[in-house]
Scaffold this motif. Structure first.
Motif, PDB file in Angstrom:
ATOM      1  N   VAL A   1       5.447  21.743   0.832  1.00 45.59           N
ATOM      2  CA  VAL A   1       4.654  22.727   0.090  1.00 45.59           C
ATOM      3  C   VAL A   1       3.170  22.586   0.436  1.00 45.59           C
ATOM      4  CG1 VAL A   1       6.280  23.017  -1.802  1.00 45.59           C
ATOM      5  CG2 VAL A   1       4.513  21.243  -1.970  1.00 45.59           C
ATOM      6  N   ASN A   2       2.858  21.653   1.342  1.00 49.64           N
ATOM      7  CA  ASN A   2       1.508  21.410   1.825  1.00 49.64           C
ATOM      8  C   ASN A   2       0.530  21.123   0.681  1.00 49.64           C
ATOM      9  OD1 ASN A   2      -0.343  20.976   3.830  1.00 49.64           O
ATOM     10  ND2 ASN A   2      -0.826  23.130   4.150  1.00 49.64           N
ATOM     11  N   ALA A   3       0.985  20.302  -0.278  1.00 49.82           N
ATOM     12  CA  ALA A   3       0.148  19.977  -1.433  1.00 49.82           C
ATOM     13  C   ALA A   3       0.760  18.820  -2.212  1.00 49.82           C
ATOM     14  CB  ALA A   3       0.031  21.197  -2.344  1.00 49.82           C
ATOM     15  N   GLN A   4      -0.013  18.327  -3.175  1.00 50.94           N
ATOM     16  CA  GLN A   4       0.516  17.324  -4.090  1.00 50.94           C
ATOM     17  C   GLN A   4       1.147  18.002  -5.304  1.00 50.94           C
ATOM     18  OE1 GLN A   4      -2.867  14.771  -4.775  1.00 50.94           O
ATOM     19  NE2 GLN A   4      -2.260  13.414  -3.122  1.00 50.94           N
ATOM     20  N   ASP A   5       0.670  19.176  -5.638  1.00 54.82           N
ATOM     21  CA  ASP A   5       1.170  19.933  -6.786  1.00 54.82           C
ATOM     22  C   ASP A   5       1.704  21.278  -6.325  1.00 54.82           C
ATOM     23  OD1 ASP A   5       0.278  18.000  -8.757  1.00 54.82           O
ATOM     24  OD2 ASP A   5      -1.756  18.704  -8.347  1.00 54.82           O
ATOM     25  N   THR A   6       2.473  21.902  -7.200  1.00 57.49           N
ATOM     26  CA  THR A   6       2.993  23.223  -6.864  1.00 57.49           C
ATOM     27  C   THR A   6       2.631  24.234  -7.948  1.00 57.49           C
ATOM     28  OG1 THR A   6       5.114  22.680  -7.876  1.00 57.49           O
ATOM     29  CG2 THR A   6       4.945  22.423  -5.484  1.00 57.49           C
ATOM     30  N   GLU A   7       2.403  25.424  -7.491  1.00 54.53           N
ATOM     31  CA  GLU A   7       2.131  26.559  -8.370  1.00 54.53           C
ATOM     32  C   GLU A   7       3.472  27.071  -8.901  1.00 54.53           C
ATOM     33  OE1 GLU A   7      -0.149  30.852  -7.887  1.00 54.53           O
ATOM     34  OE2 GLU A   7       0.365  29.699  -6.099  1.00 54.53           O
ATOM     35  N   ASP A   8       3.516  27.426 -10.176  1.00 57.22           N
ATOM     36  CA  ASP A   8       4.745  27.982 -10.746  1.00 57.22           C
ATOM     37  C   ASP A   8       5.189  29.204  -9.941  1.00 57.22           C
ATOM     38  OD1 ASP A   8       4.875  26.101 -12.754  1.00 57.22           O
ATOM     39  OD2 ASP A   8       3.913  27.373 -14.267  1.00 57.22           O
ATOM     40  N   GLY A   9       6.458  29.218  -9.594  1.00 53.59           N
ATOM     41  CA  GLY A   9       7.043  30.362  -8.904  1.00 53.59           C
ATOM     42  C   GLY A   9       6.742  30.454  -7.422  1.00 53.59           C
ATOM     43  N   TRP A  10       6.211  29.400  -6.821  1.00 55.39           N
ATOM     44  CA  TRP A  10       5.874  29.467  -5.402  1.00 55.39           C
ATOM     45  C   TRP A  10       7.098  29.793  -4.547  1.00 55.39           C
ATOM     46  CZ3 TRP A  10       8.151  26.620  -1.650  1.00 55.39           C
ATOM     47  CH2 TRP A  10       8.865  25.497  -2.058  1.00 55.39           C
ATOM     48  N   GLN A  11       8.290  29.341  -5.012  1.00 57.93           N
ATOM     49  CA  GLN A  11       9.522  29.547  -4.249  1.00 57.93           C
ATOM     50  C   GLN A  11       9.821  31.028  -4.024  1.00 57.93           C
ATOM     51  OE1 GLN A  11       9.281  27.831  -7.143  1.00 57.93           O
ATOM     52  NE2 GLN A  11      10.460  25.947  -7.078  1.00 57.93           N
ATOM     53  N   LYS A  12       9.390  31.871  -4.951  1.00 56.18           N
ATOM     54  CA  LYS A  12       9.658  33.310  -4.825  1.00 56.18           C
ATOM     55  C   LYS A  12       8.962  33.922  -3.618  1.00 56.18           C
ATOM     56  CE  LYS A  12      10.261  33.869  -9.776  1.00 56.18           C
ATOM     57  NZ  LYS A  12       9.674  34.411 -10.997  1.00 56.18           N
ATOM     58  N   SER A  13       7.888  33.283  -3.161  1.00 58.78           N
ATOM     59  CA  SER A  13       7.154  33.825  -2.016  1.00 58.78           C
ATOM     60  C   SER A  13       7.600  33.218  -0.678  1.00 58.78           C
ATOM     61  CB  SER A  13       5.650  33.598  -2.207  1.00 58.78           C
ATOM     62  OG  SER A  13       5.342  32.214  -2.160  1.00 58.78           O
ATOM     63  N   LEU A  14       8.537  32.274  -0.718  1.00 58.56           N
ATOM     64  CA  LEU A  14       8.988  31.603   0.504  1.00 58.56           C
ATOM     65  C   LEU A  14       9.707  32.577   1.440  1.00 58.56           C
ATOM     66  CD1 LEU A  14       9.431  28.963   2.140  1.00 58.56           C
ATOM     67  CD2 LEU A  14      11.557  28.668   0.837  1.00 58.56           C
TER      68      LEU A  14
ATOM     69  N   GLU B   1       0.838  -1.204   0.000  1.00 59.08           N
ATOM     70  CA  GLU B   1       0.000   0.000   0.000  1.00 59.08           C
ATOM     71  C   GLU B   1       0.866   1.243   0.000  1.00 59.08           C
ATOM     72  OE1 GLU B   1      -2.751  -0.134   3.244  1.00 59.08           O
ATOM     73  OE2 GLU B   1      -3.426  -2.148   2.754  1.00 59.08           O
ATOM     74  N   MET B   2       0.218   2.365  -0.294  1.00 63.42           N
ATOM     75  CA  MET B   2       0.912   3.648  -0.272  1.00 63.42           C
ATOM     76  C   MET B   2       1.316   3.979   1.158  1.00 63.42           C
ATOM     77  SD  MET B   2      -0.551   7.217  -1.659  1.00 63.42           S
ATOM     78  CE  MET B   2       0.541   8.139  -2.678  1.00 63.42           C
ATOM     79  N   GLY B   3       2.418   4.669   1.321  1.00 64.04           N
ATOM     80  CA  GLY B   3       2.860   5.070   2.649  1.00 64.04           C
ATOM     81  C   GLY B   3       1.955   6.131   3.252  1.00 64.04           C
ATOM     82  N   SER B   4       2.264   6.531   4.455  1.00 57.77           N
ATOM     83  CA  SER B   4       1.454   7.509   5.180  1.00 57.77           C
ATOM     84  C   SER B   4       1.484   8.895   4.549  1.00 57.77           C
ATOM     85  CB  SER B   4       1.944   7.614   6.627  1.00 57.77           C
ATOM     86  OG  SER B   4       1.822   6.369   7.271  1.00 57.77           O
ATOM     87  N   ILE B   5       2.589   9.245   3.915  1.00 54.97           N
ATOM     88  CA  ILE B   5       2.744  10.586   3.331  1.00 54.97           C
ATOM     89  C   ILE B   5       2.381  10.520   1.858  1.00 54.97           C
ATOM     90  CG2 ILE B   5       4.333  12.512   2.925  1.00 54.97           C
ATOM     91  CD1 ILE B   5       3.808  11.954   5.880  1.00 54.97           C
ATOM     92  N   ASP B   6       1.244  11.113   1.512  1.00 56.08           N
ATOM     93  CA  ASP B   6       0.799  11.098   0.123  1.00 56.08           C
ATOM     94  C   ASP B   6       0.788  12.506  -0.486  1.00 56.08           C
ATOM     95  OD1 ASP B   6      -1.332  12.157   1.512  1.00 56.08           O
ATOM     96  OD2 ASP B   6      -2.844  10.834   0.630  1.00 56.08           O
TER      97      ASP B   6
ATOM     98  N   GLU C   1       2.426  12.871  13.568  1.00 53.63           N
ATOM     99  CA  GLU C   1       1.120  12.240  13.810  1.00 53.63           C
ATOM    100  C   GLU C   1       0.616  11.526  12.555  1.00 53.63           C
ATOM    101  OE1 GLU C   1      -1.403  15.320  15.351  1.00 53.63           O
ATOM    102  OE2 GLU C   1      -0.328  15.366  17.264  1.00 53.63           O
ATOM    103  N   ILE C   2       0.964  12.012  11.387  1.00 55.53           N
ATOM    104  CA  ILE C   2       0.582  11.340  10.144  1.00 55.53           C
ATOM    105  C   ILE C   2       1.244   9.965  10.086  1.00 55.53           C
ATOM    106  CG2 ILE C   2       0.789  11.388   7.625  1.00 55.53           C
ATOM    107  CD1 ILE C   2       0.570  14.453   7.799  1.00 55.53           C
ATOM    108  N   PHE C   3       2.439   9.858  10.621  1.00 49.79           N
ATOM    109  CA  PHE C   3       3.155   8.575  10.641  1.00 49.79           C
ATOM    110  C   PHE C   3       2.626   7.610  11.685  1.00 49.79           C
ATOM    111  CE2 PHE C   3       6.845  10.857   8.669  1.00 49.79           C
ATOM    112  CZ  PHE C   3       6.912  10.058   7.528  1.00 49.79           C
ATOM    113  N   GLN C   4       1.754   8.016  12.552  1.00 51.82           N
ATOM    114  CA  GLN C   4       1.277   7.175  13.651  1.00 51.82           C
ATOM    115  C   GLN C   4       0.815   5.802  13.217  1.00 51.82           C
ATOM    116  OE1 GLN C   4       1.728   8.362  16.815  1.00 51.82           O
ATOM    117  NE2 GLN C   4       1.341   6.274  17.428  1.00 51.82           N
ATOM    118  N   PRO C   5       0.024   5.644  12.125  1.00 50.09           N
ATOM    119  CA  PRO C   5      -0.387   4.292  11.731  1.00 50.09           C
ATOM    120  C   PRO C   5       0.795   3.374  11.437  1.00 50.09           C
ATOM    121  CG  PRO C   5      -1.744   5.907  10.629  1.00 50.09           C
ATOM    122  CD  PRO C   5      -0.620   6.656  11.326  1.00 50.09           C
TER     123      PRO C   5
END
Length: 153
Positions: free
Chosen positions: A75-88, A65-70, A142-146
């Motif tokens: 970046v708190n997402a599965q995808d990233t917005e172009d140029g997000w790094q500029k706002s970090l 099965e897939m691991g706990s982190i999906d 806590e996500i890793f708890q299972p």
């Protein structure tokens, strides 16, 4: 002589990410982690957090099965917005003894606010936990708890 200078310069550039994980500045560890842009960059994790990742990976291989982190937690997402790094933006919130907390804010489709808990291990600041304090809140450990309990999600 010139070749020695060039070699020294090249070595300093290669070593710079490792040097960024210094005893002096926990923010630089988080900055280097973001530069690596890989949640499997175990060299930035404390012994405890690395152990959770490894245990989760073994459990997912065993169960198929897939691991706990999906998602890419950094970046708190599965995808990233172009140029997000500029706002970090990174900010040291606290540092006491062998513990520190760094705030990471950025825009990845929506404003994000993550808190990195770091510990000083082996003379380097390492990421020990991460939590989101935005609309959707979570704590990485806590996500890793299972997986820790030996059960899959």
């Amino acid at each position: 002589m010139r070749s020695l200078f060039v070699l020294g310069l090249l070595l300093s550039l290669v070593a710079s990410p490792a040097l960024a994980q210094s005893a002096q500045d926990p923010v630089e560890t988080v900055r280097a982690f973001y530069a690596k842009d890989n949640i499997r960059a175990y060299e930035f994790y404390s012994k405890r957090l690395k152990g959770l990742f490894v245990q989760d990976q073994k459990q997912s291989e065993k169960t198929g099965e897939m691991g706990s982190i999906d998602f890419a937690f950094h970046v708190n997402a599965q995808d990233t917005e172009d140029g997000w790094q500029k706002s970090l933006r990174l900010e040291l919130l606290s540092r006491k003894g062998k513990r520190a907390e760094v705030k990471a804010t950025f825009k990845n489709f929506t404003p994000q606010d993550l808190r990195y808990s770091l510990v000083l291990e082996g003379g380097r600041w390492l990421i020990d936990d991460v939590r989101s304090v935005g609309e959707v809140s979570w704590r990485l450990t806590e996500i890793f708890q299972p997986a820790k309990d030996g059960k899959s999600q």
